[in-house]
Design an enzyme around this catalytic site. Structure first.
Site, PDB file in Angstrom:
ATOM      1  N   SER A 296       0.857  -1.193   0.000  1.00 51.40           N
ATOM      2  CA  SER A 296       0.000   0.000   0.000  1.00 51.40           C
ATOM      3  C   SER A 296       0.886   1.233   0.000  1.00 51.40           C
ATOM      4  CB  SER A 296      -0.868   0.011   1.264  1.00 51.40           C
ATOM      5  OG  SER A 296      -1.462   1.284   1.437  1.00 51.40           O
TER       6      SER A 296
ATOM      7  N   TYR B 153      -1.798  -1.180  10.292  1.00 53.16           N
ATOM      8  CA  TYR B 153      -1.826  -1.451   8.845  1.00 53.16           C
ATOM      9  C   TYR B 153      -0.483  -1.091   8.202  1.00 53.16           C
ATOM     10  CZ  TYR B 153      -3.666  -1.196   4.017  1.00 53.16           C
ATOM     11  OH  TYR B 153      -3.897  -1.362   2.675  1.00 53.16           O
TER      12      TYR B 153
HETATM   13  P1  NDP Z   1     -11.275  -5.750   0.315  1.00 56.36           P
HETATM   14  O1  NDP Z   1     -11.562  -5.420   1.736  1.00 56.36           O
HETATM   15  O2  NDP Z   1     -12.212  -5.277  -0.736  1.00 56.36           O
HETATM   16  O3  NDP Z   1     -11.097  -7.327   0.166  1.00 56.36           O
HETATM   17  C1  NDP Z   1     -10.279  -7.995   1.107  1.00 56.36           C
HETATM   18  C2  NDP Z   1     -10.135  -9.442   0.707  1.00 56.36           C
HETATM   19  O4  NDP Z   1      -9.285 -10.082   1.674  1.00 56.36           O
HETATM   20  C3  NDP Z   1     -11.449 -10.205   0.703  1.00 56.36           C
HETATM   21  O5  NDP Z   1     -11.402 -11.187  -0.294  1.00 56.36           O
HETATM   22  C4  NDP Z   1     -11.463 -10.833   2.100  1.00 56.36           C
HETATM   23  O6  NDP Z   1     -12.263 -12.030   2.187  1.00 56.36           O
HETATM   24  C5  NDP Z   1      -9.997 -11.175   2.260  1.00 56.36           C
HETATM   25  N1  NDP Z   1      -9.654 -11.301   3.679  1.00 56.36           N
HETATM   26  C6  NDP Z   1      -9.780 -10.357   4.654  1.00 56.36           C
HETATM   27  N2  NDP Z   1      -9.445 -10.872   5.858  1.00 56.36           N
HETATM   28  C7  NDP Z   1      -9.093 -12.164   5.631  1.00 56.36           C
HETATM   29  C8  NDP Z   1      -8.680 -13.224   6.474  1.00 56.36           C
HETATM   30  N3  NDP Z   1      -8.561 -13.077   7.806  1.00 56.36           N
HETATM   31  N4  NDP Z   1      -8.433 -14.427   5.914  1.00 56.36           N
HETATM   32  C9  NDP Z   1      -8.565 -14.614   4.582  1.00 56.36           C
HETATM   33  N5  NDP Z   1      -8.954 -13.652   3.729  1.00 56.36           N
HETATM   34  C10 NDP Z   1      -9.223 -12.438   4.248  1.00 56.36           C
HETATM   35  O7  NDP Z   1      -9.785  -5.195   0.046  1.00 56.36           O
HETATM   36  P2  NDP Z   1      -9.142  -4.454  -1.226  1.00 56.36           P
HETATM   37  O8  NDP Z   1      -9.496  -5.157  -2.459  1.00 56.36           O
HETATM   38  O9  NDP Z   1      -9.368  -3.007  -1.098  1.00 56.36           O
HETATM   39  O10 NDP Z   1      -7.585  -4.656  -0.901  1.00 56.36           O
HETATM   40  C11 NDP Z   1      -6.824  -5.669  -1.511  1.00 56.36           C
HETATM   41  C12 NDP Z   1      -5.358  -5.382  -1.200  1.00 56.36           C
HETATM   42  O11 NDP Z   1      -4.997  -4.073  -1.662  1.00 56.36           O
HETATM   43  C13 NDP Z   1      -5.040  -5.401   0.299  1.00 56.36           C
HETATM   44  O12 NDP Z   1      -3.769  -5.962   0.497  1.00 56.36           O
HETATM   45  C14 NDP Z   1      -5.020  -3.933   0.670  1.00 56.36           C
HETATM   46  O13 NDP Z   1      -4.218  -3.675   1.795  1.00 56.36           O
HETATM   47  C15 NDP Z   1      -4.418  -3.341  -0.607  1.00 56.36           C
HETATM   48  N6  NDP Z   1      -4.683  -1.932  -0.762  1.00 56.36           N
HETATM   49  C16 NDP Z   1      -5.961  -1.467  -0.964  1.00 56.36           C
HETATM   50  C17 NDP Z   1      -6.181  -0.116  -1.095  1.00 56.36           C
HETATM   51  C18 NDP Z   1      -7.539   0.457  -1.321  1.00 56.36           C
HETATM   52  O14 NDP Z   1      -7.669   1.692  -1.323  1.00 56.36           O
HETATM   53  N7  NDP Z   1      -8.570  -0.340  -1.536  1.00 56.36           N
HETATM   54  C19 NDP Z   1      -5.073   0.861  -1.009  1.00 56.36           C
HETATM   55  C20 NDP Z   1      -3.792   0.266  -0.811  1.00 56.36           C
HETATM   56  C21 NDP Z   1      -3.621  -1.080  -0.687  1.00 56.36           C
HETATM   57  P3  NDP Z   1     -13.854 -11.916   2.568  1.00 56.36           P
HETATM   58  O15 NDP Z   1     -14.517 -11.334   1.337  1.00 56.36           O
HETATM   59  O16 NDP Z   1     -14.267 -13.309   2.861  1.00 56.36           O
HETATM   60  O17 NDP Z   1     -13.927 -11.000   3.750  1.00 56.36           O
END
Ligand code: NDP
Length: 247
Positions: free
Chosen positions: A142, A155
């Site tokens: 990120s 985070y």
């Molecule tokens: P979302 O919150 O939309 O999706 C998160 C995903 O991770 C879901 O598939 C969720 O599964 C899964 N997940 C969460 N907790 C667990 C767990 N304990 N075990 C297994 N799976 C888990 O996130 P984003 O798409 O926004 O983010 C994706 C990546 O991009 C992350 O690494 C985030 O840090 C990074 N990022 C995002 C930004 C943004 O602005 N969106 C900015 C910078 C980085 P479930 O659906 O079952 O909960």
């Protein structure tokens, strides 16, 4: 080896957001894809159906990466569907753990670090054992490591750890023909962003972004697909910001 076009892939957190876009992109290139999720079964099934409707192959495996054996369960599921072979790993799943600095507890530190960093380390170890002919690993960090907010201690710390793990892994796994890179998205329009950042603040960030909008999951998936593909064969140990110029 043309990993992009056919190599089996594992993506963590593929049920929505950026992970879903990555799953769909890799599957569109012909890769069979196993992806993990934590709780959102219906959304995971929707992704599987969308991929199959488009002519691809995807399977969803429920595994909570906060649990010590979560990564083992994900790869047990992956082996079942992919026959123990692997060409691409994308460590994407994350939780925000957003809280005031003074309220960051030991329990929350352990949970956020477990999902965002520990799981990626364990998944890379699993991947190395399965990438017999080389492979591609992409870790999703990120821009918060470069531009952390005051309520993002856990985070940002977890993503800092992930970036270092990624650099070390690029050195450790390079001799096996495995590249390891990081993609650092900027503010991207997903559930994670909407849950953590109010609408006004999201608009403000879009206004501060040189390209004038929030990122879309597909913007990030395109960079992941490049790093997972044949054109990135000589790229490893890098951290590419996909943020519209924000940082
Ligand atoms: P979302 O919150 O939309 O999706 C998160 C995903 O991770 C879901 O598939 C969720 O599964 C899964 N997940 C969460 N907790 C667990 C767990 N304990 N075990 C297994 N799976 C888990 O996130 P984003 O798409 O926004 O983010 C994706 C990546 O991009 C992350 O690494 C985030 O840090 C990074 N990022 C995002 C930004 C943004 O602005 N969106 C900015 C910078 C980085 P479930 O659906 O079952 O909960």
């Amino acid at each position: 080896m043309d990993v992009r076009e056919a190599a089996p892939a594992v993506v963590t957190g593929g049920s929505r957001g950026i992970g879903r876009a990555v799953v769909e992109r890799l599957a569109a290139y012909g890769a069979p894809v196993v992806f993990g999720y934590a709780t959102e079964r219906a959304r995971a099934e929707e992704v599987v159906e969308a991929v199959r409707a488009a002519g691809g192959s995807a399977w969803a495996v429920r595994a909570d990466l906060a649990e010590p054996d979560g990564v083992d369960r994900l790869f047990a599921g992956a082996d079942e569907h992919l026959g123990g072979r692997l060409g691409v790993l994308v460590n994407n799943a994350a939780v925000t753990g957003r809280t005031a600095f003074a309220d960051a507890s030991a329990e929350e530190f352990d949970r956020v670090l477990a999902v965002n960093a520990r799981a990626a380390l364990l998944a890379m170890q699993h991947a190395e054992r399965r990438m017999a002919g080389g492979g591609r690993i992409v870790n999703i960090s990120s821009v918060s490591t470069a531009w952390p907010a005051a309520d993002e201690a856990l985070y940002a710390a977890s993503k800092g750890a992930l970036e270092q793990l990624s650099r070390v892994a690029s050195r450790a796994l390079g001799p096996r023909g495995i590249t390891v890179n990081t993609v650092s998205p900027g503010t991207t329009d997903t559930d994670l962003l909407r849950d953590a950042v109010p609408a006004e603040a999201r608009e403000a960030v879009a206004g501060m972004t040189p390209l004038g909008r929030l990122g879309r999951p597909e913007d990030v998936a395109a960079v992941v697909a490049y790093l997972a593909g044949p054109d990135a064969a000589w790229v490893t140990g890098q951290n590419i910001r996909a943020d519209g110029g924000l940082v």
